[in-house]
Design an enzyme around this catalytic site. Structure first.
Site, PDB file in Angstrom:
ATOM      1  N   LYS A   1       0.831  -1.204   0.000  1.00 36.22           N
ATOM      2  CA  LYS A   1       0.000   0.000   0.000  1.00 36.22           C
ATOM      3  C   LYS A   1       0.868   1.257   0.000  1.00 36.22           C
ATOM      4  O   LYS A   1       0.537   2.248  -0.652  1.00 36.22           O
ATOM      5  CB  LYS A   1      -0.968  -0.004   1.183  1.00 36.22           C
TER       6      LYS A   1
ATOM      7  N   LYS B   1      -4.665 -11.768  -7.831  1.00 33.63           N
ATOM      8  CA  LYS B   1      -5.767 -11.727  -6.867  1.00 33.63           C
ATOM      9  C   LYS B   1      -6.902 -10.820  -7.305  1.00 33.63           C
ATOM     10  O   LYS B   1      -6.660  -9.701  -7.761  1.00 33.63           O
ATOM     11  CB  LYS B   1      -5.178 -11.228  -5.536  1.00 33.63           C
TER      12      LYS B   1
ATOM     13  N   LYS C   1     -10.916  -5.437  -4.559  1.00 28.73           N
ATOM     14  CA  LYS C   1     -11.705  -4.220  -4.773  1.00 28.73           C
ATOM     15  C   LYS C   1     -10.845  -3.104  -5.341  1.00 28.73           C
ATOM     16  O   LYS C   1     -11.246  -2.387  -6.240  1.00 28.73           O
ATOM     17  CB  LYS C   1     -12.293  -3.743  -3.444  1.00 28.73           C
TER      18      LYS C   1
HETATM   19  P1  TYM Z   1     -11.030  -7.691   2.638  1.00 31.87           P
HETATM   20  O1  TYM Z   1     -12.170  -6.767   2.854  1.00 31.87           O
HETATM   21  O2  TYM Z   1      -9.973  -7.305   1.679  1.00 31.87           O
HETATM   22  O3  TYM Z   1     -11.568  -9.097   2.193  1.00 31.87           O
HETATM   23  C1  TYM Z   1     -12.579  -9.761   2.936  1.00 31.87           C
HETATM   24  C2  TYM Z   1     -12.370 -11.256   2.899  1.00 31.87           C
HETATM   25  O4  TYM Z   1     -12.353 -11.703   1.553  1.00 31.87           O
HETATM   26  C3  TYM Z   1     -11.161 -12.441   1.304  1.00 31.87           C
HETATM   27  N1  TYM Z   1     -10.700 -12.169  -0.057  1.00 31.87           N
HETATM   28  C4  TYM Z   1     -10.316 -13.131  -0.897  1.00 31.87           C
HETATM   29  N2  TYM Z   1     -10.240 -14.461  -0.758  1.00 31.87           N
HETATM   30  C5  TYM Z   1      -9.821 -15.167  -1.825  1.00 31.87           C
HETATM   31  N3  TYM Z   1      -9.473 -14.605  -3.008  1.00 31.87           N
HETATM   32  C6  TYM Z   1      -9.529 -13.266  -3.187  1.00 31.87           C
HETATM   33  N4  TYM Z   1      -9.205 -12.726  -4.349  1.00 31.87           N
HETATM   34  C7  TYM Z   1      -9.949 -12.461  -2.099  1.00 31.87           C
HETATM   35  N5  TYM Z   1     -10.127 -11.126  -1.930  1.00 31.87           N
HETATM   36  C8  TYM Z   1     -10.584 -10.976  -0.661  1.00 31.87           C
HETATM   37  C9  TYM Z   1     -10.162 -11.912   2.311  1.00 31.87           C
HETATM   38  O5  TYM Z   1      -9.137 -12.859   2.538  1.00 31.87           O
HETATM   39  C10 TYM Z   1     -11.036 -11.680   3.505  1.00 31.87           C
HETATM   40  O6  TYM Z   1     -11.218 -12.879   4.220  1.00 31.87           O
HETATM   41  N6  TYM Z   1      -8.329  -6.925   6.734  1.00 31.87           N
HETATM   42  C11 TYM Z   1      -9.489  -7.607   6.225  1.00 31.87           C
HETATM   43  C12 TYM Z   1     -10.783  -7.273   6.938  1.00 31.87           C
HETATM   44  C13 TYM Z   1     -10.708  -7.517   8.394  1.00 31.87           C
HETATM   45  C14 TYM Z   1     -10.720  -8.793   9.037  1.00 31.87           C
HETATM   46  C15 TYM Z   1     -10.630  -8.515  10.411  1.00 31.87           C
HETATM   47  C16 TYM Z   1     -10.803 -10.095   8.575  1.00 31.87           C
HETATM   48  C17 TYM Z   1     -10.609  -6.570   9.343  1.00 31.87           C
HETATM   49  N7  TYM Z   1     -10.572  -7.161  10.574  1.00 31.87           N
HETATM   50  C18 TYM Z   1     -10.628  -9.538  11.367  1.00 31.87           C
HETATM   51  C19 TYM Z   1     -10.792 -11.128   9.533  1.00 31.87           C
HETATM   52  C20 TYM Z   1     -10.707 -10.839  10.893  1.00 31.87           C
HETATM   53  C21 TYM Z   1      -9.662  -7.206   4.768  1.00 31.87           C
HETATM   54  O7  TYM Z   1      -9.255  -6.157   4.337  1.00 31.87           O
HETATM   55  O8  TYM Z   1     -10.403  -8.078   4.026  1.00 31.87           O
END
Ligand code: TYM
Length: 331
Positions: free
Chosen positions: A111, A195, A198
């Site tokens: 980032k 990957k 968003k």
């Molecule tokens: P975020 O919002 O980027 O994604 C949410 C969830 O979706 C999964 N994910 C994917 N899995 C497989 N392939 C992909 N291309 C893909 N893109 C997204 C992510 O692995 C995630 O499980 N930091 C986290 C949000 C968060 C969180 C937490 C998660 C904040 N606090 C506590 C678990 C526990 C995030 O940005 O996910």
């Protein structure tokens, strides 16, 4: 009963990566575990959304969670900022998180490289807030995709460190959750990148209309086709097969696999099939999203119920944490 916690940032619509990487597992787990699923709106502030965008996105993700089958009667569904105890635990954990380890985190480095004008402290301490989210409910399991593996590993480190520093067994050490025998899921993007994400601009959203899906899939990157029978698929082609694997039936996958292996494949046909199978998968979810978004009273009832349940659990843990640290009232 094991406790499960997971969340999704409110930076845009849920996409297929979110669904197959995380939400699908949430939905299954809510039946047999004590589950907490939240919308990480505080995490999304690291990229400074406008107030209107922040609110609209949280509302959208809430409707999308429910449309995917998360049941607010079974699971605790809530919005991160509705639980101020998380912010307090984040502050306390920050005292035991070190600059070196935070700077070494891959997602922070990425980032910072992509947005050198906005390397804020929230970005640096992102894994600490994530750890607070998880351990405040004393989670045992965290269903997340492969991209969150390192963040979760840091959460384990912070939980272990807290227990060790104060010589307590307050926090269980949370484990990433995957179904038996499977690896953590990584859903690829359509642009040949590793990957779907968003912020990568390569995602198919659950709310995308059929026309949008067809357009996106038809534009997916491919190569000039196989020339040697049974050759290994290059990454861009493997990506399409990975998507096919999650949305299509096994005979469809086998059909295109055979065609690839005997060098007769036409990528246009594969893309058409992939687009239609994604549409078939998305349509019922998209329809539910639309009707939920129109039901203001239901969304607010769900958010209120979730906030109450999540706060009850979070404040119990925070009380113990304050005691362990030595924060005591003088009055
Ligand atoms: P975020 O919002 O980027 O994604 C949410 C969830 O979706 C999964 N994910 C994917 N899995 C497989 N392939 C992909 N291309 C893909 N893109 C997204 C992510 O692995 C995630 O499980 N930091 C986290 C949000 C968060 C969180 C937490 C998660 C904040 N606090 C506590 C678990 C526990 C995030 O940005 O996910």
């Amino acid at each position: 009963m094991p406790t499960v916690v997971s969340g999704i940032r409110s930076t845009g619509n849920l996409h297929l990566g979110n669904y197959f990487g995380a939400v699908k597992n949430f939905v299954e787990m809510q039946h047999h575990h004590d589950t907490y699923f939240f919308i990480a709106d505080l995490h999304s502030l690291t990229t400074h959304p406008t107030p209107e965008h922040l609110y609209a996105n949280v509302r959208q993700v809430l409707a999308e969670y429910l449309a995917c089958g998360i049941d607010p009667e079974k699971a605790t569904v809530f919005i991160q900022s509705d639980v101020p105890e998380v912010a307090e635990l984040y502050l306390l954990l920050n005292m035991n998180a070190y600059l070196g380890e935070l700077e070494r985190t891959t997602s922070f480095k990425e980032k910072a490289r992509k947005h050198p004008d906005n390397v804020n402290a929230g970005l640096l301490t992102y894994p600490v807030l994530m750890a607070a989210d998880i351990i405040i409910h004393k989670a045992h399991l965290v269903p997340v995709g492969k991209d969150q593996e390192q963040n979760l590993e840091m959460g384990r480190t912070f939980a272990r460190r807290f227990n060790r520093m104060y010589n307590v067994e307050l926090f269980p050490i949370p484990r990433p959750y995957v179904f038996e025998g499977q690896d953590m899921v990584k859903i690829p993007g359509l642009d040949g990148s590793g990957k779907m994400g968003k912020s990568e601009g390569n995602a198919i959203s659950l709310a995308d209309a059929p026309g949008v899906i067809r357009k996106k899939v038809m534009k997916a990157v491919t190569d000039s086709g196989p020339t040697i029978p049974n050759q290994q698929k290059p990454e861009v082609i493997q990506n399409l097969f990975t998507l096919l694997d999650v949305v299509s039936t096994p005979d469809v996958v086998a059909h295109f696999d055979l065609q690839y292996n005997n060098c007769s494949i036409r990528y246009g046909d594969l893309k058409k099939q992939l687009a239609e199978d994604i549409i078939k998968f998305n349509t019922p979810i998209r329809e539910r999203i639309e009707s939920l978004l129109a039901d203001e009273a239901y969304l607010s009832k769900v958010a209120k119920l979730g906030a109450e349940k999540a706060r009850a659990s979070a404040s119990r843990t925070l009380k113990e944490v304050r005691e362990v640290i030595g924060i005591k009232k003088f009055y």
